[in-house]
Design a protein around this motif. Structure first.
Motif, PDB file in Angstrom:
ATOM      1  N   ASN A   1       1.204   9.561   0.627  1.00 56.10           N
ATOM      2  CA  ASN A   1       0.009   9.888  -0.139  1.00 56.10           C
ATOM      3  C   ASN A   1       0.159  11.267  -0.758  1.00 56.10           C
ATOM      4  OD1 ASN A   1      -2.492  10.153  -1.224  1.00 56.10           O
ATOM      5  ND2 ASN A   1      -3.620  10.043   0.697  1.00 56.10           N
ATOM      6  N   GLN A   2       0.263  11.332  -2.084  1.00 57.52           N
ATOM      7  CA  GLN A   2       0.432  12.586  -2.801  1.00 57.52           C
ATOM      8  C   GLN A   2      -0.866  13.073  -3.420  1.00 57.52           C
ATOM      9  OE1 GLN A   2       3.908  12.628  -5.429  1.00 57.52           O
ATOM     10  NE2 GLN A   2       4.603  10.707  -4.504  1.00 57.52           N
ATOM     11  N   CYS A   3      -1.936  12.331  -3.263  1.00 51.91           N
ATOM     12  CA  CYS A   3      -3.208  12.686  -3.901  1.00 51.91           C
ATOM     13  C   CYS A   3      -3.929  13.758  -3.103  1.00 51.91           C
ATOM     14  CB  CYS A   3      -4.101  11.455  -4.025  1.00 51.91           C
ATOM     15  SG  CYS A   3      -3.389  10.133  -5.020  1.00 51.91           S
ATOM     16  N   ALA A   4      -4.626  14.638  -3.814  1.00 51.94           N
ATOM     17  CA  ALA A   4      -5.350  15.727  -3.156  1.00 51.94           C
ATOM     18  C   ALA A   4      -6.593  15.219  -2.442  1.00 51.94           C
ATOM     19  CB  ALA A   4      -5.732  16.792  -4.189  1.00 51.94           C
ATOM     20  N   GLN A   5      -7.232  14.197  -2.985  1.00 55.56           N
ATOM     21  CA  GLN A   5      -8.477  13.707  -2.373  1.00 55.56           C
ATOM     22  C   GLN A   5      -8.409  12.212  -2.061  1.00 55.56           C
ATOM     23  OE1 GLN A   5     -11.832  14.952  -4.764  1.00 55.56           O
ATOM     24  NE2 GLN A   5     -11.576  17.114  -4.216  1.00 55.56           N
ATOM     25  N   GLN A   6      -8.344  11.373  -3.059  1.00 56.58           N
ATOM     26  CA  GLN A   6      -8.396   9.934  -2.831  1.00 56.58           C
ATOM     27  C   GLN A   6      -7.200   9.256  -3.480  1.00 56.58           C
ATOM     28  OE1 GLN A   6     -12.148   8.196  -3.969  1.00 56.58           O
ATOM     29  NE2 GLN A   6     -13.303   9.992  -3.320  1.00 56.58           N
ATOM     30  N   CYS A   7      -6.662   8.248  -2.791  1.00 57.38           N
ATOM     31  CA  CYS A   7      -5.522   7.479  -3.288  1.00 57.38           C
ATOM     32  C   CYS A   7      -5.905   6.008  -3.329  1.00 57.38           C
ATOM     33  CB  CYS A   7      -4.307   7.692  -2.388  1.00 57.38           C
ATOM     34  SG  CYS A   7      -2.849   6.721  -2.880  1.00 57.38           S
ATOM     35  N   TYR A   8      -5.559   5.308  -4.434  1.00 61.53           N
ATOM     36  CA  TYR A   8      -5.875   3.886  -4.605  1.00 61.53           C
ATOM     37  C   TYR A   8      -4.640   3.140  -5.097  1.00 61.53           C
ATOM     38  CZ  TYR A   8     -10.790   5.171  -4.191  1.00 61.53           C
ATOM     39  OH  TYR A   8     -11.992   5.631  -3.727  1.00 61.53           O
ATOM     40  N   ASN A   9      -4.446   1.951  -4.554  1.00 61.46           N
ATOM     41  CA  ASN A   9      -3.336   1.095  -4.993  1.00 61.46           C
ATOM     42  C   ASN A   9      -3.729   0.333  -6.240  1.00 61.46           C
ATOM     43  OD1 ASN A   9      -1.199   1.300  -2.907  1.00 61.46           O
ATOM     44  ND2 ASN A   9      -2.870   0.690  -1.563  1.00 61.46           N
TER      45      ASN A   9
ATOM     46  N   PHE B   1       0.042   3.334  -7.560  1.00 60.61           N
ATOM     47  CA  PHE B   1      -1.142   3.975  -7.014  1.00 60.61           C
ATOM     48  C   PHE B   1      -1.690   4.949  -8.043  1.00 60.61           C
ATOM     49  CE2 PHE B   1       2.208   6.953  -6.243  1.00 60.61           C
ATOM     50  CZ  PHE B   1       1.621   8.218  -6.323  1.00 60.61           C
ATOM     51  N   ILE B   2      -2.944   5.294  -7.887  1.00 62.57           N
ATOM     52  CA  ILE B   2      -3.581   6.309  -8.724  1.00 62.57           C
ATOM     53  C   ILE B   2      -4.372   7.235  -7.823  1.00 62.57           C
ATOM     54  CG2 ILE B   2      -3.731   4.870 -10.792  1.00 62.57           C
ATOM     55  CD1 ILE B   2      -6.698   4.440 -10.104  1.00 62.57           C
ATOM     56  N   CYS B   3      -4.577   8.441  -8.286  1.00 64.14           N
ATOM     57  CA  CYS B   3      -5.373   9.423  -7.567  1.00 64.14           C
ATOM     58  C   CYS B   3      -6.754   9.529  -8.203  1.00 64.14           C
ATOM     59  CB  CYS B   3      -4.691  10.798  -7.583  1.00 64.14           C
ATOM     60  SG  CYS B   3      -3.111  10.840  -6.706  1.00 64.14           S
ATOM     61  N   GLN B   4      -7.753   9.620  -7.369  1.00 64.00           N
ATOM     62  CA  GLN B   4      -9.102   9.845  -7.833  1.00 64.00           C
ATOM     63  C   GLN B   4      -9.728  10.977  -7.046  1.00 64.00           C
ATOM     64  OE1 GLN B   4     -11.508   6.339  -7.882  1.00 64.00           O
ATOM     65  NE2 GLN B   4     -10.396   5.421  -9.586  1.00 64.00           N
ATOM     66  N   CYS B   5     -10.763  11.571  -7.650  1.00 65.67           N
ATOM     67  CA  CYS B   5     -11.423  12.711  -7.013  1.00 65.67           C
ATOM     68  C   CYS B   5     -12.799  12.320  -6.528  1.00 65.67           C
ATOM     69  CB  CYS B   5     -11.530  13.876  -8.001  1.00 65.67           C
ATOM     70  SG  CYS B   5      -9.928  14.473  -8.602  1.00 65.67           S
TER      71      CYS B   5
ATOM     72  N   ASN C   1       0.839  -1.199   0.000  1.00 65.52           N
ATOM     73  CA  ASN C   1       0.000   0.000   0.000  1.00 65.52           C
ATOM     74  C   ASN C   1       0.877   1.254   0.000  1.00 65.52           C
ATOM     75  OD1 ASN C   1      -1.965   1.906   0.287  1.00 65.52           O
ATOM     76  ND2 ASN C   1      -3.028   0.878   1.955  1.00 65.52           N
ATOM     77  N   GLU C   2       1.116   1.786  -1.199  1.00 63.02           N
ATOM     78  CA  GLU C   2       1.912   3.005  -1.293  1.00 63.02           C
ATOM     79  C   GLU C   2       1.177   4.215  -0.728  1.00 63.02           C
ATOM     80  OE1 GLU C   2       3.135   0.231  -4.608  1.00 63.02           O
ATOM     81  OE2 GLU C   2       1.228   1.029  -3.858  1.00 63.02           O
ATOM     82  N   CYS C   3      -0.176   4.141  -0.684  1.00 61.38           N
ATOM     83  CA  CYS C   3      -0.931   5.294  -0.166  1.00 61.38           C
ATOM     84  C   CYS C   3      -0.706   5.489   1.324  1.00 61.38           C
ATOM     85  CB  CYS C   3      -2.422   5.103  -0.451  1.00 61.38           C
ATOM     86  SG  CYS C   3      -2.821   5.086  -2.215  1.00 61.38           S
ATOM     87  N   ASP C   4      -0.366   4.418   2.039  1.00 59.18           N
ATOM     88  CA  ASP C   4      -0.057   4.552   3.461  1.00 59.18           C
ATOM     89  C   ASP C   4       1.334   5.136   3.676  1.00 59.18           C
ATOM     90  OD1 ASP C   4      -2.502   3.567   4.100  1.00 59.18           O
ATOM     91  OD2 ASP C   4      -1.825   1.530   4.538  1.00 59.18           O
ATOM     92  N   ALA C   5       2.221   4.851   2.755  1.00 59.85           N
ATOM     93  CA  ALA C   5       3.604   5.315   2.915  1.00 59.85           C
ATOM     94  C   ALA C   5       3.726   6.810   2.604  1.00 59.85           C
ATOM     95  CB  ALA C   5       4.526   4.497   2.022  1.00 59.85           C
TER      96      ALA C   5
END
Length: 498
Positions: A267-275, A280-284, A261-265
């Motif tokens: 998190n560069q996303c403004a709203q939502q982060c997904y592995n 990972f990808i960012c979603q709004c 889980n890179e989002c735990d390490a």
């Protein structure tokens, strides 16, 4: 000379014939035997193990070469080194045992002994005994005897020897027991094989992770037999291990790959982060979309993307949108407009008026719609009295009805049904639109002798009100009686198509 030559040729032919017969290999066995592929020879079938309830009447089953015997449970096996006192032919012994089988309840294919002596070889070369009190000896100097005084006695004279089959040996109790070739080291398994002891024999098997190919044990490639590993499999001699793709790590069971889980390490996303697959990808959130940097989010103007979001009007808001409805309607399920029934909430109708709700509004109508010379007899029903001479030229009754339809309704469309409330015998009813259809928006179709259907044939736009008189003429079959009734239908067309 010729005679000597003839004898020589005959002798050579016989020798050649014998050599040919010796090379024949037999893999089919007689009844009671089966082919042993390991030992390459026929072996006896132990019917006492495979035949359920082989012996009846309390008899015990004793395996015999090519068959089995049913004997009393008190029968014992002893060996006599003396010379036979009486020789019983084998045919007579078998015949006597077969005759005893019917009395003892043996199953077909077995040989039983009861009340007499019967001889037979047990697995491992021993002989079986009957319950006979007298002693008889066979050709092999073996005695079959019953000892009522000591039923469990086993001869312990070391000079008493029994003959055991291959793979068995005589125990200290003078019974044949299996030889464990694997423990004794008398097997011929290869160094890369595992010895498995069998009854009277042994088998050579390959260790786990290997399979036999010819005379050798070769490694099994477990990676070609899915599904061992979740992602990647690495074969090793006699085993294998699993690997994971980048972004995954091996679970505790060493088979499954678990995402990191890179989002735990970080998190560069403004709203939502997904592995996803090691990354990972960012979603709004709903109502936003990713910007060009694929990290930040921007508001979406939903009202510009589609004109079907709201039934009436769309209003954009940060991260969302809302729908509005016109006056007389309310928003339901966030997007749909539903008519407000003002007659059930608030209206401005007087006490002598009735409120009629339609799509998008309401109207007030008099509770007594009757006009002279008609009088009100029931709700919305006006009757012209027969005693009044003016009524002879007027419809007998007028019924007032109200209905509401949406604007731009699809056509043709059935909208209202008229039906006679009183049916007279030997009469004929006809239906027509008496007034209110000057532009041909409606059509009256008779559906039965006592009913008709009003059909909308032209699309109507509102808000607008139509008053249509539907008349039913009734004439008897002799033509001596004629009357008419009118249904005054008020149709209110709403301002919108919802």
């Amino acid at each position: 000379m010729l005679k000597a030559l003839f004898l020589t040729m005959l002798t050579l032919a016989l020798v050649k014939s014998q050599d040919t017969e010796e090379t024949i290999t037999y893999t089919q066995c007689t009844d009671g035997y089966e082919w042993d592929p390991v030992r390459q020879q026929c072996k006896d079938i132990d019917e006492c193990d495979i035949v359920p309830d082989a012996c009846k009447g309390g008899m015990k089953c004793v395996n015999h070469y090519g068959g089995y015997l049913c004997l009393p449970k008190t029968a014992q096996i002893i060996v006599n080194n003396e010379q036979p006192q009486q020789e019983t032919p084998a045919a007579e012994a078998v015949g006597a045992a077969a005759n005893a089988a019917a009395a003892s309840g043996a199953t077909p294919g077995s040989v039983a002994a009861s009340g007499m002596a019967a001889t037979g070889v047990m697995p491992g070369g021993g002989f079986v005994a009957s319950a006979a009190a007298e002693v008889q000896t066979g050709r092999n100097n073996f005695v079959i005897r019953r000892n009522p005084a000591d039923l469990q006695r086993i001869p312990s004279n070391p000079s008493h020897r029994i003959q055991c089959a291959t793979g068995y040996e005589q125990s200290e109790h003078n019974v044949c027991q299996d030889i464990d070739e694997c423990t004794a080291g008398t097997h011929n398994c290869r160094a890369d094989q595992v010895c498995i002891n069998l009854r009277g024999s042994f088998a050579c098997q390959c260790p786990p992770g290997y399979q036999k190919r010819g005379e050798q044990c070769v490694d099994i490639d477990e990676c070609t037999i899915p599904p061992y590993c979740h992602q990647r499999c690495v074969n090793t001699p006699g085993s294998f291990y699993c690997q994971c793709s980048p972004g995954f790590q091996l679970a505790a069971n060493n088979y499954t790959c678990v995402d990191i889980n890179e989002c735990d390490a970080s998190n560069q996303c403004a709203q939502q982060c997904y592995n996803i697959l090691g990354s990972f990808i960012c979603q709004c959130n709903q109502g936003y979309e990713l910007s060009s940097d694929r990290l930040n989010c921007e508001d979406i103007d939903e009202c510009r993307t589609s004109s079907y979001l709201c039934q009436y009007q769309c209003v954009n808001e940060p991260g969302k949108f809302s729908c509005m409805c016109p006056q007389g309607y309310q928003v339901v399920r966030s997007r749909t407009c539903q008519d407000i029934n003002e007659c059930e909430t608030t209206n401005e109708c007087r006490e002598d008026e009735m409120c009629w709700n339609y799509h998008g509004g309401f109207r007030c109508y008099p509770r007594n719609p009757c006009q002279d010379p008609y009088v009100l007899t029931s709700e919305n029903r006006c009757v012209c009295p027969v005693s009044n001479a003016v009524c002879r030229e007027l419809p007998q009754s007028i019924v007032y009805k109200y209905m509401s339809i949406r604007s731009d309704r699809s056509v043709p469309s059935d909208i209202f049904q008229i039906q006679a409330t009183t049916i007279y015998a030997n009469t004929i009813n006809t239906f027509r639109i008496k007034s209110g259809n000057e532009n041909g928006e409606f059509y009256l179709r008779q559906t039965s002798p006592v009913s008709a259907m009003l059909v909308l044939v032209k699309s109507l736009s509102g808000p607008r009100e139509y008053i249509v008189d539907l008349e039913m003429l009734t004439v008897n079959s002799l033509g001596t009686f004629r009357t008419s009734s009118v249904l005054r239908l008020t149709i209110i067309v709403g301002p919108f198509a919802f």
